[in-house]
Write an enzyme that holds these catalytic residues in place. Structure first.
Site, PDB file in Angstrom:
ATOM      1  N   ASN A   8      31.838 -29.024  -8.878  1.00 26.72           N
ATOM      2  CA  ASN A   8      32.236 -30.292  -8.270  1.00 26.72           C
ATOM      3  C   ASN A   8      31.696 -30.294  -6.847  1.00 26.72           C
ATOM      4  O   ASN A   8      32.228 -29.603  -5.979  1.00 26.72           O
ATOM      5  CB  ASN A   8      33.774 -30.374  -8.286  1.00 26.72           C
ATOM      6  CG  ASN A   8      34.303 -31.560  -7.507  1.00 26.72           C
ATOM      7  OD1 ASN A   8      33.554 -32.467  -7.150  1.00 26.72           O
ATOM      8  ND2 ASN A   8      35.604 -31.548  -7.246  1.00 26.72           N
ATOM      9  N   TRP A   9      30.621 -31.042  -6.650  1.00 25.60           N
ATOM     10  CA  TRP A   9      29.966 -31.027  -5.333  1.00 25.60           C
ATOM     11  C   TRP A   9      30.732 -31.861  -4.302  1.00 25.60           C
ATOM     12  O   TRP A   9      30.405 -31.831  -3.118  1.00 25.60           O
ATOM     13  CB  TRP A   9      28.522 -31.532  -5.454  1.00 25.60           C
ATOM     14  CG  TRP A   9      27.585 -30.524  -6.075  1.00 25.60           C
ATOM     15  CD1 TRP A   9      27.933 -29.331  -6.653  1.00 25.60           C
ATOM     16  CD2 TRP A   9      26.158 -30.615  -6.184  1.00 25.60           C
ATOM     17  NE1 TRP A   9      26.814 -28.682  -7.110  1.00 25.60           N
ATOM     18  CE2 TRP A   9      25.704 -29.442  -6.834  1.00 25.60           C
ATOM     19  CE3 TRP A   9      25.200 -31.564  -5.796  1.00 25.60           C
ATOM     20  CZ2 TRP A   9      24.347 -29.197  -7.104  1.00 25.60           C
ATOM     21  CZ3 TRP A   9      23.854 -31.326  -6.062  1.00 25.60           C
ATOM     22  CH2 TRP A   9      23.446 -30.153  -6.701  1.00 25.60           C
ATOM     23  N   LYS A  10      31.711 -32.632  -4.751  1.00 21.39           N
ATOM     24  CA  LYS A  10      32.486 -33.487  -3.837  1.00 21.39           C
ATOM     25  C   LYS A  10      31.535 -34.358  -3.011  1.00 21.39           C
ATOM     26  O   LYS A  10      30.487 -34.750  -3.524  1.00 21.39           O
ATOM     27  CB  LYS A  10      33.415 -32.624  -2.971  1.00 21.39           C
ATOM     28  CG  LYS A  10      34.252 -31.657  -3.838  1.00 21.39           C
ATOM     29  CD  LYS A  10      35.366 -30.980  -3.101  1.00 21.39           C
ATOM     30  CE  LYS A  10      36.122 -30.065  -4.060  1.00 21.39           C
ATOM     31  NZ  LYS A  10      37.294 -29.451  -3.470  1.00 21.39           N
ATOM     32  N   HIS A  90      41.335 -35.688  -9.697  1.00 27.80           N
ATOM     33  CA  HIS A  90      41.251 -34.553  -8.765  1.00 27.80           C
ATOM     34  C   HIS A  90      42.300 -34.730  -7.668  1.00 27.80           C
ATOM     35  O   HIS A  90      42.582 -35.861  -7.251  1.00 27.80           O
ATOM     36  CB  HIS A  90      39.845 -34.486  -8.161  1.00 27.80           C
ATOM     37  CG  HIS A  90      39.626 -33.222  -7.385  1.00 27.80           C
ATOM     38  ND1 HIS A  90      40.082 -33.070  -6.098  1.00 27.80           N
ATOM     39  CD2 HIS A  90      39.057 -32.052  -7.733  1.00 27.80           C
ATOM     40  CE1 HIS A  90      39.775 -31.841  -5.682  1.00 27.80           C
ATOM     41  NE2 HIS A  90      39.157 -31.200  -6.648  1.00 27.80           N
ATOM     42  N   GLU A  92      42.190 -34.420  -4.620  1.00 24.25           N
ATOM     43  CA  GLU A  92      41.717 -35.160  -3.443  1.00 24.25           C
ATOM     44  C   GLU A  92      41.746 -36.662  -3.709  1.00 24.25           C
ATOM     45  O   GLU A  92      41.981 -37.460  -2.793  1.00 24.25           O
ATOM     46  CB  GLU A  92      40.313 -34.663  -3.043  1.00 24.25           C
ATOM     47  CG  GLU A  92      40.402 -33.273  -2.417  1.00 24.25           C
ATOM     48  CD  GLU A  92      39.186 -32.396  -2.601  1.00 24.25           C
ATOM     49  OE1 GLU A  92      38.103 -32.903  -2.944  1.00 24.25           O
ATOM     50  OE2 GLU A  92      39.321 -31.170  -2.406  1.00 24.25           O
ATOM     51  N   GLU A 156      44.325 -26.962 -11.239  1.00 28.76           N
ATOM     52  CA  GLU A 156      43.885 -26.630  -9.884  1.00 28.76           C
ATOM     53  C   GLU A 156      45.082 -26.702  -8.935  1.00 28.76           C
ATOM     54  O   GLU A 156      45.455 -27.800  -8.487  1.00 28.76           O
ATOM     55  CB  GLU A 156      42.832 -27.638  -9.404  1.00 28.76           C
ATOM     56  CG  GLU A 156      41.581 -27.677 -10.245  1.00 28.76           C
ATOM     57  CD  GLU A 156      40.407 -28.236  -9.440  1.00 28.76           C
ATOM     58  OE1 GLU A 156      39.438 -27.496  -9.247  1.00 28.76           O
ATOM     59  OE2 GLU A 156      40.483 -29.387  -8.984  1.00 28.76           O
ATOM     60  N   GLY A 162      39.772 -24.841  -1.790  1.00 26.55           N
ATOM     61  CA  GLY A 162      39.065 -24.732  -0.521  1.00 26.55           C
ATOM     62  C   GLY A 162      39.747 -23.843   0.496  1.00 26.55           C
ATOM     63  O   GLY A 162      39.385 -23.862   1.676  1.00 26.55           O
ATOM     64  N   SER A 194      39.201 -22.111  -5.333  1.00 22.84           N
ATOM     65  CA  SER A 194      38.646 -20.904  -4.695  1.00 22.84           C
ATOM     66  C   SER A 194      38.052 -19.909  -5.692  1.00 22.84           C
ATOM     67  O   SER A 194      38.127 -18.701  -5.469  1.00 22.84           O
ATOM     68  CB  SER A 194      39.694 -20.248  -3.798  1.00 22.84           C
ATOM     69  OG  SER A 194      40.052 -21.120  -2.733  1.00 22.84           O
ATOM     70  N   GLY A 215      34.378 -25.779  -6.629  1.00 23.03           N
ATOM     71  CA  GLY A 215      33.977 -26.667  -5.538  1.00 23.03           C
ATOM     72  C   GLY A 215      32.922 -26.005  -4.662  1.00 23.03           C
ATOM     73  O   GLY A 215      31.734 -25.995  -4.968  1.00 23.03           O
ATOM     74  N   GLY A 216      33.369 -25.413  -3.572  1.00 25.82           N
ATOM     75  CA  GLY A 216      32.469 -24.852  -2.564  1.00 25.82           C
ATOM     76  C   GLY A 216      31.377 -23.949  -3.129  1.00 25.82           C
ATOM     77  O   GLY A 216      30.204 -24.033  -2.729  1.00 25.82           O
TER      78      GLY A 216
END
Ligand code: PGA
Length: 232
Positions: A8-10, A90, A92, A156, A162, A194, A215-216
């Protein structure tokens, strides 16, 4: 079922990110895991044009197919641009856009209608975990958010996203067992929060963990492939 490793590149990724995607495509045939990248919608069509065995997905979709919704993107548009999957709900989105379970469900239904497989995200905030209510929160989110038909669940914990914090292996396994109990046999249950190359093997080896939502560590091909390699 093979593991699904989803990136997930956000809101990250400009044109040069195509090089990272090219490196992911180049390595895809070396690994058993199924790879998926959910880039920002602005990159979908150009990544799709690169071909290869890394699937593409959206990060969100509107509940409607088309219409007067300035700035929004429909599931049909994502499919048209090359997506076959779509993340919905998600944390966010739930937090930044006040998306309720019923909105998330409507988005999942819209994704299904456009031929996309929804990845429905659920997860508790820190206070709920500390109060011993994590499973109850997730159970309620699932009952309110899941569509009919094929879907994937991503568990999640919000406090693990993150932050570098990860639940204990026992806690991940317990939550995945509870989710499996609720949704029945079949759908994959991903863990997210994470995940990185150094912890991926341990997490992906847990019972009922059918992959990861990353993510990251999905932004750089080396990191993402390190997780893909760790899949059983
Ligand atoms: P993270 O994000 O891997 O950067 O913690 C996971 C996610 O939000 O899907």
């Amino acid at each position: 079922m093979t593991a699904l490793i989803a990136g997930n590149w956000k809101m990250n990724g400009l044109s040069p990110a195509r090089e990272e995607f090219a490196a992911m495509i180049a390595a895809a045939h070396d690994h058993a895991a199924q790879m998926l990248v959910c880039p920002p919608a602005t990159l979908l069509a150009s990544l799709s044009a690169m071909g290869g065995d890394v699937a593409l997905g959206g990060q969100d979709c509107h509940v409607n197919e088309a219409g007067a919704h300035t700035g929004d993107i429909s599931a049909q548009m994502l499919a048209d641009a090359g997506a076959t999957w779509c993340i919905v709900g998600h944390s966010e989105r739930r937090a930044d856009h006040a998306e309720s379970d019923s909105v998330v469900k409507a988005k999942a239904v819209a994704a299904r209608k456009a031929g996309l497989t929804p990845i429905v995200c659920v997860g508790e905030v820190r206070e709920a975990r500390e109060a011993g209510r994590a499973e109850a929160v997730v159970e309620a989110q699932l009952s309110g958010s899941l569509p009919e038909g094929p879907f994937v669940v991503a568990y999640e914990p919000v406090w693990a996203i993150g932050t570098g914090l990860v639940p204990s292996e026992d806690d991940i396994a317990a939550m995945h067992a509870a989710i499996r109990q609720q949704i029945g046999a079949g759908p994959r249950i991903l863990y997210g929060g994470s995940v990185k190359p150094s912890n991926a093997a341990a997490i992906l080896g847990l019972p009922e963990v059918g992959g990861a939502l990353v993510g990251g560590a999905s932004l750089k091909a080396d990191d993402f492939l390190g997780i893909v390699r760790a899949a059983p």
